[in-house]
Design an enzyme around this catalytic site. Structure first.
Site, PDB file in Angstrom:
ATOM      1  N   THR A  19     -44.610 -20.411 -33.232  1.00 10.17           N
ATOM      2  CA  THR A  19     -43.554 -21.394 -33.414  1.00 10.17           C
ATOM      3  C   THR A  19     -44.147 -22.612 -33.961  1.00 10.17           C
ATOM      4  O   THR A  19     -43.787 -23.082 -34.846  1.00 10.17           O
ATOM      5  CB  THR A  19     -42.747 -21.527 -32.208  1.00 10.17           C
ATOM      6  OG1 THR A  19     -41.801 -20.433 -32.304  1.00 10.17           O
ATOM      7  CG2 THR A  19     -41.899 -22.735 -32.202  1.00 10.17           C
ATOM      8  N   SER A  26     -50.355 -23.393 -30.265  1.00  8.32           N
ATOM      9  CA  SER A  26     -49.350 -23.121 -29.271  1.00  8.32           C
ATOM     10  C   SER A  26     -49.758 -23.697 -27.996  1.00  8.32           C
ATOM     11  O   SER A  26     -48.679 -23.922 -27.286  1.00  8.32           O
ATOM     12  CB  SER A  26     -49.217 -21.698 -29.440  1.00  8.32           C
ATOM     13  OG  SER A  26     -49.212 -20.989 -30.779  1.00  8.32           O
ATOM     14  N   ASN A  81     -52.180 -20.337 -19.064  1.00 11.41           N
ATOM     15  CA  ASN A  81     -51.343 -21.475 -19.751  1.00 11.41           C
ATOM     16  C   ASN A  81     -50.112 -21.105 -19.478  1.00 11.41           C
ATOM     17  O   ASN A  81     -49.618 -20.718 -18.529  1.00 11.41           O
ATOM     18  CB  ASN A  81     -51.311 -21.371 -21.328  1.00 11.41           C
ATOM     19  CG  ASN A  81     -50.826 -19.856 -21.882  1.00 11.41           C
ATOM     20  OD1 ASN A  81     -51.112 -18.649 -21.049  1.00 11.41           O
ATOM     21  ND2 ASN A  81     -50.167 -19.898 -22.892  1.00 11.41           N
ATOM     22  N   CYS A 124     -47.468 -19.548 -20.467  1.00  7.50           N
ATOM     23  CA  CYS A 124     -47.008 -18.024 -20.626  1.00  7.50           C
ATOM     24  C   CYS A 124     -47.946 -17.187 -19.924  1.00  7.50           C
ATOM     25  O   CYS A 124     -47.706 -15.593 -20.361  1.00  7.50           O
ATOM     26  CB  CYS A 124     -46.640 -17.583 -21.980  1.00  7.50           C
ATOM     27  SG  CYS A 124     -45.247 -18.871 -22.552  1.00  7.50           S
ATOM     28  N   THR A 125     -49.008 -17.408 -19.445  1.00  7.74           N
ATOM     29  CA  THR A 125     -50.160 -16.577 -18.677  1.00  7.74           C
ATOM     30  C   THR A 125     -50.820 -15.750 -19.411  1.00  7.74           C
ATOM     31  O   THR A 125     -51.424 -14.574 -19.163  1.00  7.74           O
ATOM     32  CB  THR A 125     -49.575 -15.746 -17.529  1.00  7.74           C
ATOM     33  OG1 THR A 125     -48.594 -14.880 -18.077  1.00  7.74           O
ATOM     34  CG2 THR A 125     -48.676 -16.828 -16.768  1.00  7.74           C
ATOM     35  N   GLU A 126     -50.985 -16.041 -20.901  1.00 14.33           N
ATOM     36  CA  GLU A 126     -51.648 -15.033 -21.521  1.00 14.33           C
ATOM     37  C   GLU A 126     -53.219 -15.576 -22.039  1.00 14.33           C
ATOM     38  O   GLU A 126     -53.801 -14.863 -22.648  1.00 14.33           O
ATOM     39  CB  GLU A 126     -50.906 -14.488 -22.627  1.00 14.33           C
ATOM     40  CG  GLU A 126     -50.717 -15.464 -23.776  1.00 14.33           C
ATOM     41  CD  GLU A 126     -49.955 -16.508 -24.027  1.00 14.33           C
ATOM     42  OE1 GLU A 126     -49.581 -17.168 -25.007  1.00 14.33           O
ATOM     43  OE2 GLU A 126     -49.212 -16.559 -22.921  1.00 14.33           O
ATOM     44  N   THR A 183     -43.653 -14.164 -27.672  1.00 11.55           N
ATOM     45  CA  THR A 183     -42.894 -13.802 -28.727  1.00 11.55           C
ATOM     46  C   THR A 183     -41.373 -13.968 -28.792  1.00 11.55           C
ATOM     47  O   THR A 183     -40.541 -13.391 -29.527  1.00 11.55           O
ATOM     48  CB  THR A 183     -43.310 -12.682 -29.423  1.00 11.55           C
ATOM     49  OG1 THR A 183     -42.679 -11.491 -28.989  1.00 11.55           O
ATOM     50  CG2 THR A 183     -45.021 -12.349 -29.597  1.00 11.55           C
ATOM     51  N   ALA A 184     -40.826 -14.760 -28.072  1.00 11.97           N
ATOM     52  CA  ALA A 184     -39.479 -14.909 -27.668  1.00 11.97           C
ATOM     53  C   ALA A 184     -38.831 -15.006 -28.940  1.00 11.97           C
ATOM     54  O   ALA A 184     -37.869 -14.459 -29.033  1.00 11.97           O
ATOM     55  CB  ALA A 184     -39.020 -16.024 -26.706  1.00 11.97           C
ATOM     56  N   THR A 185     -39.064 -16.010 -30.052  1.00 14.40           N
ATOM     57  CA  THR A 185     -38.356 -16.625 -30.866  1.00 14.40           C
ATOM     58  C   THR A 185     -38.883 -15.936 -32.141  1.00 14.40           C
ATOM     59  O   THR A 185     -37.808 -15.348 -32.812  1.00 14.40           O
ATOM     60  CB  THR A 185     -38.360 -18.122 -31.149  1.00 14.40           C
ATOM     61  OG1 THR A 185     -38.068 -18.831 -29.886  1.00 14.40           O
ATOM     62  CG2 THR A 185     -37.580 -18.619 -32.182  1.00 14.40           C
ATOM     63  N   ILE A 186     -39.920 -15.547 -32.487  1.00 16.81           N
ATOM     64  CA  ILE A 186     -40.589 -15.048 -33.680  1.00 16.81           C
ATOM     65  C   ILE A 186     -40.064 -13.572 -33.743  1.00 16.81           C
ATOM     66  O   ILE A 186     -39.931 -12.853 -34.933  1.00 16.81           O
ATOM     67  CB  ILE A 186     -42.078 -15.215 -33.928  1.00 16.81           C
ATOM     68  CG1 ILE A 186     -42.916 -14.509 -32.675  1.00 16.81           C
ATOM     69  CG2 ILE A 186     -42.218 -16.700 -34.094  1.00 16.81           C
ATOM     70  CD1 ILE A 186     -44.214 -14.521 -33.128  1.00 16.81           C
TER      71      ILE A 186
END
Length: 949
Positions: free
Chosen positions: A353, A368, A581, A583-585, A768-771
């Site tokens: 995003t 990001s 981070n 989102c933990t990735e 990848t919630a929005t993409i």
């Protein structure tokens, strides 16, 4: 009737004023479109009258009944008004049928079933009477459209018809006729141009639940409205074009679009120096037809650039603008821009995003995620909070390591006082994230990490509770436990655990594995001898249980594991991973002079499989180009603080991930709860890992190694699959991971050691919630959580139905109104419907129907190939302490680095009743499942979770 997302809360009491109907001062009143096309003012009191008559007809008219009915009707009418006004898309008009639909819903919400049934039968009788009168009624009058300057023009019926037919062209199962019929129902004389543009879009949206391809038809109709806005703005005159006409006009529109952006000081002037004619010729207008409605609406609402609210981008110019921004420093930048554009617009890969927001702009903050370590002094703490604000301003998601900050009661030498601990500073960080809302595009998003031995850990666990001292609560900040292996070993052994203040045990912050154990046990001995002032001894199992209890009750803190993140880190020679981070990735080193930065993008796995299996050649092409794009981000990026720039240029980490995993399984006919699905998770991630590492080697040969390569695991020939040996050695063999492989890793290992790597880290799987919404596939590695539901996000409410399931049911003659009704009734679970064959029940099992062990095992098979981590949500339909304990201990034993949200079914599902059906019986409508312990997780498209993608 649309699926309902939620009950809108308490209703206004009668009498119903304009304010009660949602009308603000200075706004035009709501209007009602009658069945004959006439428009009349909206009068909420008429709803109350109709409902009162319905109740009295069923229950009688005694004084006692009348008083009770008056109170019930006041509440129900308020619900109807609230639902109608919330859904007023444009023009502030409702159709009379929509009002009556909402009245039925309100009756069912209140469980007034007899009255609701009588109301249904009454409406059906009235419909028959109207149909009988149609033959004798005069033809409707000619409708007119009110233009922007107030003039009236005859409705262009031919264009409206052509538009609907063009939108349906080439789509199976859709037809222009029902769209046009529903559109005509909502037209009236004097309708505005904006309302006219919306009418066919909204009409097509109502049909999505019957045939998923209407989502594409809706998108094509929406695109017509977007073309009108953009063309009119760019060319300075009222303008419009069909899809067919736009195929010719993109060549003219694109250079003008770039000029508008440059002149408005939004786009980098360097974009105007590209060979715009060459780029315009490379645009592929037919790719506008790929979108579903949700994807295109999301782009329009949140990604397309605008001047004073007027968008001047269209889908293909948007993708080319992003590609140009990423190609700015390439030698043949037009060729590379076309290559990047082709990958993005094909939906084979999508950048994150922030990259989509800001590429090609004057402030190209494309990264990001940012990770920081907070110092244990006042200057350092408030510098970290200031850094958070600067990093969040341009859409970055934040992960803060707070473990160095001394605990409650610790001595402050400068004042000879006692510390209030870490919690008050977390409160300030929480409020900063809300104040700096990512440039007005979405809420600021931050996650605080604390290591399990910190003396404030128990207060840290309570941060998201809704009770207690609100000054020691952070209701908007995410939190995560940073857990060393030694703690898990103590949990399994039922042993004690000692909590320390980091000012007295500073070495623990930077130690992992066996050195951490030795130092920790030495500090425990010091505490026993009275050499440590602040410490507390607890039962490890009791603390673990409290962690899981808070995770279930509040959704936080998440469970992440310090040792696998560090022991398998390629960069352990130059630092320590102190946190993940938002989102933990992401698992990158942080320190006093380094803020870790990661640049993300995701492969659309669904586009790289067919019924024949994984298309490795296509994955290789996609990954090679994607890695070049991500590497370019490092050099082009706008850095708001010097520590981030220094770190990113030195190490050049990127995070290539994937999405559409569930779609890929459905294409391959593999149930998610199966050994074959676990094996596919392994094989697909192996391919991405292999080609990503290979692409980074190729970039190193072309551009040079990253600066800190020497001494890294890469330089020693230790690839992610090999680093499992390090974890296994540290745990004395206590790692349950399959070690099989299929590709030629020996040859790649040799290339890595001789040529080097361009990037210190290359893989991470983000949410990848929005993409995912943009390209119309399932999020990340997520299983489906419902086959038919309403998705609510910042762009509105959207019906989502699994197209694969619909097509399978159609092929077997099972897709009909009854099946739609049953899916709604059973919350989108096909397995609960007797008519659905067993093989489809298994293939389309939802997240809450499968044991979490399947998700954990698949994640472990991926993790062996990944040099960073993955955002892994766990789903437990009926959580218990025993189930949570088993799941998270298994995650640790499998060598997973991190976990993300815990998803649990809400104890009370949102109201979902409607009377629309095939035989007058009551049907239930599913809403998106609300996780009990996760108020705002990425599956709900909350901005907090999409900061990474």
């Amino acid at each position: 009737m649309s699926l309902q997302v939620q009950n809108d809360g308490p209703a206004p009491s009668a009498p119903f004023s304009a304010a009660a109907a949602g009308v603000r001062a200075g706004e035009p009143a709501f209007q009602v479109i009658r069945r004959n096309g006439a428009v009349t003012p909206f009068d909420a009191s008429k709803i109350a009258v109709a409902l009162t008559k319905a109740f009295l007809a069923v229950e009688g008219g005694s004084a006692a009944v009348s008083r009770r009915v008056h109170e019930i009707v006041a509440e129900l009418t308020g619900q109807v008004v609230a639902n109608l006004t919330r859904r007023a898309d444009a023009g502030r008009t409702f159709h009379i049928e929509d009002i009556q639909d909402q009245a039925e819903l309100a009756l069912m919400r209140g469980e007034h079933h007899k009255v609701a049934r009588a109301y249904v039968l009454y409406r059906a009788q009235r419909a028959k009477e109207r149909a009988a009168r149609l033959v004798s009624e005069p033809a409707p009058v000619v409708l007119h459209v009110r233009t922007a300057d107030g003039a009236l023009a005859p409705l262009d019926v031919a264009r409206l018809t052509d538009l609907a037919r063009e939108a349906c062209a080439g789509l199976d199962g859709v037809s222009a006729e029902p769209i046009l019929a529903e559109t005509r129902r909502n037209l009236y004389d004097g309708i505005s141009e904006q309302e006219l543009a919306l009418a066919p879009i909204l009409a097509a949206r109502t049909l999505i639940e019957t045939e998923p391809n209407y989502a594409k038809a809706s998108a094509r109709l929406l695109n017509d409205m977007l073309r009108r806005e953009a063309l009119s703005f760019v060319f300075g005159r009222p303008d419009q074009a069909t899809q067919a006409e736009m195929a010719e006009r993109y060549a003219e529109f694109f250079p003008a679009c770039v000029k508008i952006g440059v002149d408005a000081e939004i786009l980098d002037p360097e974009l105007g120096r590209f060979d715009l004619a060459r780029l315009a010729a490379a645009l592929k207008p037919e790719r506008d037809l790929q979108f579903d409605y949700l994807g295109l609406q999301t782009l329009y609402d949140r990604y397309f650039l605008h001047v004073s609210g007027r968008r001047f981008e269209l889908p293909q110019t948007f993708f080319m603008r992003v590609a140009m921004g990423l190609a700015l420093r390439e030698i043949d930048r037009e060729a590379r821009a076309i290559e990047f554009y082709d990958l993005l617009s094909s939906f084979d890969f999508m950048a994150s995003t922030p990259t989509l927001f800001n590429s090609g702009t004057l402030r190209p903050q494309l990264s990001s995620c940012f990770l920081t370590t907070v110092s244990d002094d006042l200057d350092g703490i408030f510098k970290a909070i200031r850094d958070n604000a600067l990093l969040a301003k341009y859409s970055g998601g934040l992960g803060n390591d707070w473990t160095r900050v001394r605990g409650l009661g610790a001595h402050i030498k400068g004042t000879n006082g006692e510390s209030q601990g870490v919690v008050p500073f977390l409160k300030v960080a929480n409020d900063t994230a809300i104040a700096v809302n990512q440039g007005g595009k979405r809420k600021g998003a931050v996650c605080a990490y604390l290591e399990t031995w910190h003396v404030d850990i128990e207060e840290f666990l309570d941060l998201r509770k809704n009770t207690g001292d609100d000054r020691r609560r952070t209701h908007d900040m995410n939190t995560a436990n940073w857990i060393p292996d030694l703690f898990m070993e103590r949990v399994e052994a039922g042993a004690d655990w000692t909590l320390f203040s980091p000012d007295e045990t500073p070495d623990l912050h930077d130690l992992v594995g066996k050195p951490f154990k030795a130092a920790y046990e030495a500090h425990e001995a010091r505490a026993e001898r009275g050499e440590i002032r602040i410490f507390r001894k607890v039962k490890a199992l009791d603390l673990w249980r409290r962690m899981l209890t808070m995770l279930f009750e509040t959704g936080h803190p998440w469970i992440t594991f310090k040792d696998p993140c560090n022991l398998r880190s390629p960069q352990s020679h130059v630092g320590v991973v102190h946190s993940s981070n938002l989102c933990t990735e992401i698992t990158l080193n942080t320190g006093a002079d380094e803020v870790a930065v990661c640049n993300l993008g995701s492969v659309n796995l669904a586009a790289h499989v067919s019924a024949d299996g994984l298309d490795r050649a296509r994955i290789e092409r996609t990954v090679r180009t994607a890695m070049r794009m991500l590497d370019n981000v490092v050099d082009i990026n706008f850095y708001t603080i010097p520590e981030a720039r220094r770190s990113n240029l030195r190490h050049r980490p990127v995070g290539l991930g994937l999405m559409g995993f569930q779609d890929a399984l459905e294409t391959l006919r593999l149930p998610v709860a199966s050994e074959k699905a676990v094996a596919f998770a392994d094989a697909s991630m192996e391919a991405i890992s292999y080609f990503a590492i290979s692409a980074s080697v190729d970039l190193a040969a072309e551009r040079g190694r990253y600066a800190s390569f020497e001494g890294s695991l890469w330089s020693k020939g230790v690839l992610p699959i090999d680093s499992l040996d390090l974890l296994e050695a540290a745990r004395d063999g206590n790692v349950e991971i399959d070690r099989s492989s299929t590709l030629d890793w020996a040859a790649l290992r040799a290339r890595v050691t001789t040529t080097g790597m361009r990037n210190s880290n290359v893989m991470a799987i983000a949410p990848t919630a929005t993409i995912s919404n943009i390209i119309g596939v399932s999020q990340s590695i997520e299983p489906a959580y419902s086959q038919l539901y309403v998705k609510a996000n910042m762009s509105g409410d959207f019906t989502v139905v699994n197209a694969n399931l619909v097509h399978d049911l159609k092929a077997r003659g099972l897709w009909d109104e009854v099946m739609i009704s049953d899916l709604k009734y059973y919350d989108g679970m096909a397995s609960a419907i007797d008519r659905v064959p067993d093989d489809l029940k298994a293939l389309y099992a939802t997240a809450f129907e499968i044991a979490p062990e399947w998700l954990l095992r698949a994640a472990a098979r991926r993790q062996k190939w990944i040099d960073q981590a993955q955002s892994l949500n766990l789903y437990i339909a009926e959580p218990s302490g025993r189930k949570l304990d088993a799941a998270y201990r298994l995650a640790w034993r499998l060598g997973l680095k991190t976990t993300y949200y815990l998803r649990a079914r809400s104890a009370t599902q949102v109201e979902k009743s409607t009377l629309k059906g095939v035989d007058g019986k009551l049907n239930a409508v599913s809403a998106e499942p609300v996780p009990t312990a996760s108020p705002g997780g990425c599956s709900l498209d909350d901005p907090t979770c999409e900061a990474c993608q």
